[in-house]
Scaffold this active site. Structure first.
Site, PDB file in Angstrom:
ATOM      1  N   GLY B  54       0.802  -1.223   0.000  1.00  0.00           N
ATOM      2  CA  GLY B  54       0.000   0.000   0.000  1.00  0.00           C
ATOM      3  C   GLY B  54       0.834   1.271   0.000  1.00  0.00           C
ATOM      4  O   GLY B  54       0.323   2.361   0.160  1.00  0.00           O
ATOM      5  N   CYS B  55       2.140   1.128  -0.168  1.00  0.00           N
ATOM      6  CA  CYS B  55       2.994   2.310  -0.246  1.00  0.00           C
ATOM      7  C   CYS B  55       3.509   2.456  -1.675  1.00  0.00           C
ATOM      8  O   CYS B  55       3.812   1.462  -2.316  1.00  0.00           O
ATOM      9  CB  CYS B  55       4.187   2.183   0.691  1.00  0.00           C
ATOM     10  N   GLN B  56       3.617   3.720  -2.149  1.00  0.00           N
ATOM     11  CA  GLN B  56       4.143   3.941  -3.500  1.00  0.00           C
ATOM     12  C   GLN B  56       5.637   3.636  -3.531  1.00  0.00           C
ATOM     13  O   GLN B  56       6.156   3.129  -4.506  1.00  0.00           O
ATOM     14  CB  GLN B  56       3.895   5.397  -3.920  1.00  0.00           C
ATOM     15  N   SER B  57       6.302   3.916  -2.414  1.00  0.00           N
ATOM     16  CA  SER B  57       7.711   3.564  -2.309  1.00  0.00           C
ATOM     17  C   SER B  57       7.796   2.209  -1.612  1.00  0.00           C
ATOM     18  O   SER B  57       6.824   1.714  -1.082  1.00  0.00           O
ATOM     19  CB  SER B  57       8.438   4.620  -1.490  1.00  0.00           C
TER      20      SER B  57
END
Lengths: 414, 145
Positions: B54-57
């Site tokens: 759920g994190c872009q990074s």
């Protein structure tokens, strides 16, 4: 058209900006700089006015209705089809199918034409730079039909390797589906050449025009593509409306994609006959308001003239590219010769997300991430890029603001 | 680490530190600094099962359990995210599983982070909190058995 292609009109950006109310707002206490136009453009007042006029003046379900409101709504709806036909120079209005947008258009072809024409062992060619919406429908189709998906690679500049493409083509190739302008890099693909070669091999060609329609002159007859998909929200129109152009004989031979009301001629429990084009592919009550407003977006573009828009955007792109190249450690992804309106970049030792957050804090809207083109990011071995994409209402001053903020952000992050 | 300090006390401390900043520029400068100072995670922990979804990074999170308390280690390829993790670790590391599970973590809202971050990034932050709580829950259940 008001302007002819030969007149070198200086575009009045400030008059144009006045037509876009959202450009007056502030973000994080700073004037908005909107550089996420490849994701969606802002809408001029004229487009919004049509939506309000429709709902407050002549909202009705179209076709079949005999009352005045239904007739007015139907007439306006069909005028939009004529406007699209002219906009992309289709041979007839029946060749314009309204859809939710590019994704639905591609899916329509994959499900209807694809399931009718693709057999085990057949091949479909796409490229490394495709948007996921021009990858996944074909993957699903190939899995289902036991067909093979072939990929045209790109070079370090983000250009398609055309010799490789020619080698991929064979009698097995049934479809070539290629993006006209890369959403992640702004690279313009040589679609004329691709279509010519594909046709020689006997393949059908779909052009994903999601990014190209707003910048380039689209003439589907001259291009000779078999299908052309586009989304209105990428050319100053509303979201949720777009279209599929298909050559008439192809569309006529294809089975319906969605079924229900509107797409039928006669229904009985013994069997159903389908409506003629384009209605065969427009089941159910369509997105009437947004379709009508789509014409206002086309009118907006035609009033300025695509030639003028392109000249302005090319100046912006050249200015941005030159400014960004000055920044140490910054690398532009997709530095092809033939590009339009998009500059995508990475910075050494800096994550695109960090840059995105700090630019947002400066009121600047850029996109960071993989831009729904993960295979392309894998090709360049990067997690994503920062993408600034320009539209007719952007200015060089805004680019300078971005570059200054970017320099500051990089300094903070390193 | 801060063995006897309560979660709320550390939260209040962070809120106070943030109240000294006039602008978001300064807040980000501080968060970035925290990110740079966060002890890098050993490569052996940078595996798929430690990734926070759920994190872009890319974010890796792992936890150790010692004397009834949980100690977190984390890393990211993006430095602002690393700074945010660093704050979460400061608040939650060295606490008992039960207290971690029940923590409200209001400081995230109070320092303005939730309203400032774009929705997708705020979701990433919440994913991290959820993952930290999941570790606490896992250790609690393991202990109960």
């Amino acid at each position: 058209m008001i302007y002819s292609a030969t007149i070198q009109n200086k575009l009045d950006v400030f008059a144009i900006r006045k037509q876009f109310p959202v450009l007056n707002r502030e973000v994080k206490g700073k004037p908005l700089v909107y550089f996420d136009n490849a994701a969606t453009t802002q809408k001029p007042q004229s487009v919004m006015d049509v939506l309000v006029d429709y709902y407050s003046g002549y909202n009705a379900n179209i076709h079949r209705g005999i009352h005045t409101l239904a007739e007015e709504a139907t007439a306006a709806f069909e005028l939009s089809r004529d406007a699209v036909q002219k906009f992309i120079n289709a041979a007839s209005r029946e060749e314009i199918i309204f859809t939710k947008g590019t994704t639905e258009s591609i899916n329509l072809v994959a499900y209807s034409w694809g399931r009718q024409n693709i057999k085990a062992g057949d091949e479909i060619i796409i490229s490394t730079m495709e948007h996921h919406s021009n990858i996944v429908p074909w993957q699903i189709l190939c899995q289902e039909m036991d067909a093979v998906l072939k990929i045209i690679p790109v070079n370090d500049h983000g250009e398609l390797l055309m010799e490789e493409f020619e080698q991929l083509l064979s009698a097995k190739t049934k479809l070539v589906s290629i993006v006209h302008v890369s959403n992640a890099m702004g690279v313009v693909n040589p679609v004329d050449k691709i279509i010519e070669s594909a046709h020689k091999a006997g393949a059908v060609v779909l052009i994903d025009g999601a990014q190209s329609t707003v910048h380039l002159d689209i003439d589907v007859q001259e291009m000779d593509c078999d299908f052309f998909a586009f989304s209105a929200h990428k050319f100053y129109g509303p979201t949720g409306i777009g279209g599929l152009y298909g050559k008439k004989q192809l569309l006529e031979s294809m089975p319906p994609f969605l079924s229900g009301g509107e797409m039928i001629k006669e229904v009985s429990f013994d069997g159903t006959t389908y409506a003629d084009l384009p209605y065969k592919f427009e089941a159910g009550t369509p997105n009437i308001a947004d379709t009508i407003a789509l014409k206002a977006a086309i009118d907006f573009i035609n009033q300025i003239g695509k030639e003028n828009i392109r000249r302005h955007e090319n100046e912006l792109l050249a200015h941005a590219t030159a400014q960004l190249r000055e920044i140490e450690g910054l690398k532009i992804i997709g530095d092809a010769q033939n590009k339009i309106s998009v500059v995508s970049f990475v910075v050494d030792k800096v994550h695109p997300q960090d840059l995105g957050i700090l630019l947002d804090n400066a009121g600047i809207a850029v996109r960071t991430g993989h831009h729904c083109t993960q295979p392309l990011m894998q090709r360049f071995r990067i997690p994503g890029t920062v993408r600034a994409s320009f539209a007719v209402y952007n200015t060089k001053e805004e680019i300078d603001v971005m570059v200054t903020s970017l320099r500051k952000a990089i300094k903070m992050l390193l | 680490m801060n063995g006897s300090r309560t979660i709320e006390a550390t939260e209040n401390e962070i809120v106070e530190e943030f109240s000294l900043f006039d602008s978001w520029d300064d807040k980000y400068e501080y968060i970035i600094d925290l990110g740079k100072k966060l002890h890098p995670l050993d490569e052996k922990y940078k595996i798929d099962e430690n990734r926070v979804r759920g994190c872009q990074s890319t974010v890796w999170l792992t936890a150790d359990y010692e004397n009834g308390k949980i100690f977190y280690k984390a890393d990211s390829d993006a430095v602002i995210v690393k700074g945010l993790i660093s704050m979460l670790i400061r608040v939650l590391s060295g606490q008992e599983p039960d207290k971690i599970i029940k923590a409200n973590l209001d400081f995230i809202k109070e320092i303005g982070m939730m309203s400032h971050l774009a929705q997708t990034r705020a979701n990433g932050l919440l994913s991290m909190v959820k993952q930290m709580k999941n570790y606490a829950l896992a250790y609690k259940l393991k202990n109960a058995n």
